[in-house]
Write an enzyme that holds these catalytic residues in place. Structure first.
Site, short mmCIF file in Angstrom:
data_model
loop_
_atom_site.label_atom_id
_atom_site.label_comp_id
_atom_site.label_asym_id
_atom_site.label_seq_id
_atom_site.Cartn_x
_atom_site.Cartn_y
_atom_site.Cartn_z
N TYR A 10 -12.34 21.19 -9.10
CA TYR A 10 -13.27 20.07 -8.85
C TYR A 10 -12.59 18.96 -8.02
CZ TYR A 10 -16.18 16.02 -10.20
OH TYR A 10 -16.96 14.89 -10.21
N SER A 49 -3.62 11.21 -16.37
CA SER A 49 -4.90 10.86 -16.98
C SER A 49 -4.78 9.57 -17.78
CB SER A 49 -5.28 12.02 -17.93
OG SER A 49 -6.34 11.65 -18.76
N TYR A 51 -3.66 18.73 -24.80
CA TYR A 51 -3.94 18.41 -23.38
C TYR A 51 -3.27 17.08 -23.00
CZ TYR A 51 -6.21 16.65 -19.25
OH TYR A 51 -6.42 16.09 -18.01
N LYS A 62 0.12 16.02 -20.51
CA LYS A 62 0.16 15.04 -19.40
C LYS A 62 1.33 14.08 -19.60
CE LYS A 62 -3.29 16.45 -16.97
NZ LYS A 62 -3.02 17.16 -15.72
N ASN A 98 -17.62 17.95 -20.55
CA ASN A 98 -17.73 16.58 -20.04
C ASN A 98 -19.20 16.17 -19.91
OD1 ASN A 98 -14.99 17.63 -18.35
ND2 ASN A 98 -14.85 15.75 -19.51
N ARG A 124 -17.91 12.58 -31.77
CA ARG A 124 -17.01 13.71 -31.47
C ARG A 124 -15.60 13.31 -31.90
NH1 ARG A 124 -16.76 15.74 -25.25
NH2 ARG A 124 -15.71 13.72 -25.02
P1 NAD Z 1 -10.42 22.06 -12.50
O1 NAD Z 1 -10.31 22.96 -13.66
O2 NAD Z 1 -11.70 22.04 -11.73
O3 NAD Z 1 -9.22 22.31 -11.48
C1 NAD Z 1 -7.97 22.80 -11.90
C2 NAD Z 1 -7.64 23.99 -11.02
O4 NAD Z 1 -6.35 24.49 -11.37
C3 NAD Z 1 -8.63 25.14 -11.17
O5 NAD Z 1 -9.07 25.53 -9.88
C4 NAD Z 1 -7.83 26.24 -11.85
O6 NAD Z 1 -8.26 27.50 -11.45
C5 NAD Z 1 -6.41 25.91 -11.40
N1 NAD Z 1 -5.35 26.37 -12.29
C6 NAD Z 1 -5.25 26.19 -13.63
N2 NAD Z 1 -4.12 26.72 -14.08
C7 NAD Z 1 -3.47 27.24 -13.01
C8 NAD Z 1 -2.24 27.91 -12.84
N3 NAD Z 1 -1.44 28.18 -13.88
N4 NAD Z 1 -1.87 28.30 -11.60
C9 NAD Z 1 -2.68 28.05 -10.54
N5 NAD Z 1 -3.85 27.41 -10.65
C10 NAD Z 1 -4.25 27.02 -11.87
O7 NAD Z 1 -10.09 20.59 -13.02
P2 NAD Z 1 -10.18 19.18 -12.27
O8 NAD Z 1 -11.19 18.37 -12.98
O9 NAD Z 1 -10.28 19.37 -10.82
O10 NAD Z 1 -8.76 18.59 -12.67
C11 NAD Z 1 -7.65 18.65 -11.80
C12 NAD Z 1 -6.46 18.00 -12.47
O11 NAD Z 1 -6.78 16.66 -12.80
C13 NAD Z 1 -6.06 18.67 -13.79
O12 NAD Z 1 -4.65 18.67 -13.89
C14 NAD Z 1 -6.66 17.76 -14.83
O13 NAD Z 1 -5.96 17.82 -16.04
C15 NAD Z 1 -6.51 16.41 -14.17
N6 NAD Z 1 -7.47 15.40 -14.67
C16 NAD Z 1 -8.81 15.69 -14.63
C17 NAD Z 1 -9.72 14.75 -15.12
C18 NAD Z 1 -11.19 15.04 -15.14
O14 NAD Z 1 -11.92 14.35 -15.84
N7 NAD Z 1 -11.69 16.02 -14.39
C19 NAD Z 1 -9.25 13.53 -15.62
C20 NAD Z 1 -7.87 13.29 -15.63
C21 NAD Z 1 -6.99 14.24 -15.15
C1 WQD Z 2 -17.49 10.89 -21.83
C2 WQD Z 2 -18.37 10.24 -22.89
C3 WQD Z 2 -18.40 11.38 -25.02
C4 WQD Z 2 -20.36 15.01 -23.61
C5 WQD Z 2 -12.15 13.55 -21.26
C6 WQD Z 2 -10.67 13.70 -21.53
C7 WQD Z 2 -9.89 12.92 -20.52
C8 WQD Z 2 -10.30 13.33 -19.12
C9 WQD Z 2 -11.77 13.19 -18.91
C10 WQD Z 2 -9.43 15.34 -18.20
C11 WQD Z 2 -17.74 10.22 -24.28
C12 WQD Z 2 -19.76 11.40 -24.35
C13 WQD Z 2 -19.79 13.76 -23.67
C14 WQD Z 2 -21.61 15.21 -24.29
C15 WQD Z 2 -21.58 12.92 -24.98
N1 WQD Z 2 -10.08 14.70 -18.97
N2 WQD Z 2 -20.38 12.73 -24.34
N3 WQD Z 2 -22.16 14.15 -24.93
O1 WQD Z 2 -13.95 12.20 -23.40
O2 WQD Z 2 -13.88 10.25 -21.80
O3 WQD Z 2 -12.49 12.19 -21.37
O4 WQD Z 2 -12.46 13.95 -19.92
O5 WQD Z 2 -8.43 15.26 -17.73
O6 WQD Z 2 -8.55 13.17 -20.74
O7 WQD Z 2 -10.40 13.23 -22.83
O8 WQD Z 2 -14.92 12.40 -21.06
O9 WQD Z 2 -16.96 13.42 -20.13
O10 WQD Z 2 -15.98 14.38 -22.25
O11 WQD Z 2 -17.05 12.15 -22.33
O12 WQD Z 2 -22.13 12.00 -25.57
O13 WQD Z 2 -22.18 16.33 -24.30
O14 WQD Z 2 -19.56 11.03 -23.02
O15 WQD Z 2 -18.50 11.18 -26.37
O16 WQD Z 2 -18.10 9.03 -24.86
P1 WQD Z 2 -13.83 11.71 -22.02
P2 WQD Z 2 -16.24 13.19 -21.41
#
Ligand code: NAD
Ligand code: WQD
Length: 341
Positions: free
Chosen positions: A11, A124, A149, A153, A199, A294
């Site tokens: 993503y 994060s 998770y 990080k 999410n 949750r």
């Molecule tokens: P995502 O799952 O869409 O992207 C992660 C990608 O990494 C995927 O395409 C997956 O196939 C690939 N991947 C996983 N393990 C792998 C491995 N061992 N080798 C090669 N590829 C691998 O997730 P995203 O939302 O795009 O998140 C990207 C990064 O940002 C992640 O590290 C995630 O923890 C971090 N992050 C995401 C959020 C969020 O809310 N989306 C928030 C904070 C941090």
């Molecule tokens: C947002 C709000 C839920 C789903 C998580 C990880 C964080 C980062 C982002 C990746 C919260 C509420 C959600 C639903 C709901 N991750 N909710 N009904 O929890 O802030 O963060 O994702 O790296 O590390 O902890 O994000 O999108 O899950 O939730 O009411 O079906 O929506 O309770 O308040 P969150 P989220």
């Protein structure tokens, strides 16, 4: 400049690749497709009229990493690859530590051996932990994460900081994301979760498109104005642009130090505000019920984004309405995502 993007099919990775290509970088993407589709690269080519060198593989594959660093002169790495489902991480801690920590360790070792000078890591807001007061600031200490998770990080941040201190010319940028939502305005790339979304936003858009009957709002009795949790939601394209700015700053500074930036808007939005604004801008109904809280959710947090504004000349530009319209365009145009889940 050649940039290795791990997790580039995902993503945030796919949106960042668009911005890197638009800014003139050459991109080599490494992804094992465990949570993504190779179709993302066709869509990226459609948007940018540029191609990406895609290598299907795992960041834990040491031989593959060696080959990549031998074949390409990599000037910088943006490391997204990892597993990200908080709940699943509690059920499968070893899988998460292996993928996120061992995987990062393999990548960092290979990067250092190849003398790559710039390393940007997807961290994060979760690293601040439940003890931290809001808004979160980069000067606050690392907190205690309640799930593997978040712990992964924190560990990778620590590994990168120690490595940067010990290795000459290894500049590290830790980007602490808040809650990325939305999609590219073309509607061609977006978030494509496998199975039931964890999410909020993908759940909302899947209800609106008729894939799921209703949303459960987790908790209506929090001490917030409307009783629902508050988060700092930012547009994924703003987040992607933050990575380009972080890389540019790293190249400008070349100081071998660790730089930490929050990437958020600085504004807290409640779950109910998300649902109501989504309904207003899309004219789609999102039926919901208020369910129990949750486990592990914090009541409210948001970023102090002023350091990124000063240090990177970055700030989130899209409005909440933009984020929700763009998330809906992606979902409406691609009801099955990339069609591989
Ligand atoms: P995502 O799952 O869409 O992207 C992660 C990608 O990494 C995927 O395409 C997956 O196939 C690939 N991947 C996983 N393990 C792998 C491995 N061992 N080798 C090669 N590829 C691998 O997730 P995203 O939302 O795009 O998140 C990207 C990064 O940002 C992640 O590290 C995630 O923890 C971090 N992050 C995401 C959020 C969020 O809310 N989306 C928030 C904070 C941090
Ligand atoms: C947002 C709000 C839920 C789903 C998580 C990880 C964080 C980062 C982002 C990746 C919260 C509420 C959600 C639903 C709901 N991750 N909710 N009904 O929890 O802030 O963060 O994702 O790296 O590390 O902890 O994000 O999108 O899950 O939730 O009411 O079906 O929506 O309770 O308040 P969150 P989220």
């Amino acid at each position: 400049m050649n940039i290795l993007v791990t997790g580039g099919a995902g993503y945030i990775g796919s949106h960042t690749i668009v911005e890197l290509l638009n800014a003139g970088y050459t991109v080599i993407a490494l992804d094992n497709l465990v949570n993504s589709s190779r179709k993302a690269f066709e869509r990226i080519a459609h948007i940018t009229h540029k191609t990406v060198e895609f290598i299907e593989g795992d960041i834990r594959d040491k031989a593959l990493l060696k080959k990549i660093f031998a074949n390409y002169h990599i000037d910088g790495i943006i490391h997204f690859a990892g597993l990200k489902a908080v709940g699943e991480s509690a059920e499968k801690p070893l899988e998460y530590f292996d993928n996120n920590v061992t995987g990062s360790l393999c990548l960092i070792k290979a990067a250092v051996a190849a003398h790559v000078p710039h390393f940007v890591f997807s961290s994060s807001a979760t690293v601040y932990g439940p003890e931290a007061p809001v808004p979160y600031q980069e000067t606050m200490p690392l907190g205690t994460a309640s799930n593997p998770y978040g712990q992964s990080k924190i560990m990778v941040e620590q590994i990168l900081s120690s490595t940067s201190a010990a290795v000459n010319n290894f500049t590290v940028t830790l980007l602490r994301y808040f809650n990325p939502i939305g999609a590219h305005c073309s509607g061609l790339i977006g978030e494509d979760p496998k199975g039931i979304p964890n999410n909020l936003l993908p759940f909302v858009t899947q209800v609106a498109v008729g894939k799921r009957a209703q949303l459960s709002i987790f908790g209506g009795d929090y001490p917030t104005p409307d009783g629902t949790c508050i988060r700092d939601y930012l547009h994924v394209v703003d987040l992607a642009k933050g990575h380009v700015k972080a890389l540019q700053a790293s190249v400008r500074q070349q100081d071998g130090q660790v730089h930490i930036y929050n990437l958020g808007t600085g504004r807290g939005i409640s779950v109910k505000e998300i649902v109501e604004t989504f309904e207003n801008v899309t004219a789609k109904a999102v039926p919901y019920t208020v369910a129990p809280r949750r486990v592990g959710d914090l009541t409210a947090f948001w970023a102090d984004p002023s350091k990124a504004q000063q240090g990177l000349d970055w700030q989130a530009e899209h409005t909440l309405e933009d984020m929700l319209k763009d998330a809906w365009r992606w979902q409406e145009n691609n009801p099955e995502g990339y069609g591989e889940n």
